[in-house]
Write a protein that holds these residues in place. Sequence first.
Motif, short mmCIF file in Angstrom:
data_model
loop_
_atom_site.label_atom_id
_atom_site.label_comp_id
_atom_site.label_asym_id
_atom_site.label_seq_id
_atom_site.Cartn_x
_atom_site.Cartn_y
_atom_site.Cartn_z
N MET A 1 12.83 61.86 -12.03
CA MET A 1 12.42 61.59 -10.75
C MET A 1 11.65 60.77 -10.44
SD MET A 1 10.33 65.04 -8.69
CE MET A 1 11.98 65.86 -8.32
N PRO A 101 16.29 62.27 -7.32
CA PRO A 101 15.21 63.05 -6.91
C PRO A 101 14.15 62.19 -6.67
CG PRO A 101 15.55 64.07 -9.15
CD PRO A 101 16.60 62.61 -9.05
N ASP A 128 16.65 71.49 -6.63
CA ASP A 128 17.85 71.60 -5.97
C ASP A 128 17.70 72.05 -4.73
OD1 ASP A 128 20.52 71.82 -5.59
OD2 ASP A 128 20.82 73.90 -6.24
N TYR A 176 11.81 66.99 -3.77
CA TYR A 176 13.14 66.94 -3.16
C TYR A 176 14.31 66.48 -4.06
CZ TYR A 176 10.30 67.17 1.34
OH TYR A 176 9.49 67.52 1.97
N ASP A 177 15.53 66.86 -3.64
CA ASP A 177 16.86 66.16 -4.30
C ASP A 177 16.93 64.74 -3.61
OD1 ASP A 177 17.90 67.08 -2.05
OD2 ASP A 177 19.13 68.75 -3.21
N ASN A 178 18.21 64.36 -3.92
CA ASN A 178 18.36 62.97 -3.34
C ASN A 178 19.15 63.20 -1.87
OD1 ASN A 178 20.17 60.16 -3.29
ND2 ASN A 178 18.27 59.94 -4.25
#
Length: 290
Positions: A1, A101, A128, A176-178
């Motif tokens: 991350m 992320p 997720d 956050y995810d991507n």
Amino acid sequence: MKGIVLAGGSGTRLHPLTHAVSKQILPVYNKPMIYYPLSALMLGGIREILIISTPDHVGLFRSLLGDGSHLGLSIEYAEQAEANGIAEAFLIGAEFTGNDPVALVLGDNIFHGPGFSKMLHAEASRVDGCVLFGYPVKDPERYGVGEMDADGRLVSLEEKPSAPKSNLAITGLYLYDNEVIDIAKNVRPSARGELEITDVNRVYLKRKKAKLISLGRGFAWLDTGTHDSLLQAGQYVQVLEQRQGVRIACLEEIAFRMGYIDAEACLRLGEQLGKTDYGQYLMDIAIKSH
């Protein structure tokens, strides 16, 4: 991350203190303010960090922190030309984030409490959607407020509600995810002309991919945006450090404890700070580890 520290803004609520210097450079007791949010990312195991600030102030942070290698980090810098909202950080940092992320922390937020590092590690490794952190406050109508179900899923999100559904204020730390980059690209400016982080979070809420964690009792979340709150934060840190004999948000110690640097490097960093209590503390840690 990857990690982003958003340290922009003009700090108008702290004038005249911030006429000539960034708010996030101001001292909170014995450290620059930015040490505190930066320490949160480090405690979460994040070592690649982007600091976003105004064109006038980026150089200050570069002088303070360099490329981060002395802490076992990789620190990069970017400019936010105008205060266009928190969510703009994901657009500015899109190339830096790549396909990873990302964690975002606001440069004037302080987090301190038991088990924080373990919790952040766990959440960062399995994010997720988005993970928000709520803090119980007595006046939730002043904040963005989150409501969660028994499983920790976010079920509602309101901005400064007149009749709050919970007392959990949304803090300035977000995971956050991507997908967040594409979501931020499609957010439209609000009535005040900013890309609002709440609008990003609402997209995740609609997708049922938003999680809210209550930081709860025994934890401290401090905002340092006013003269009073800045003083109170400094007093909080002073009391804890003097009573317990430990340092809060000591980046060099965190780097050493997390294994980012070794004892010799920690000792050298302490020696560079001369005869200050801060430097002596680092040297003592390094020496006692042998």
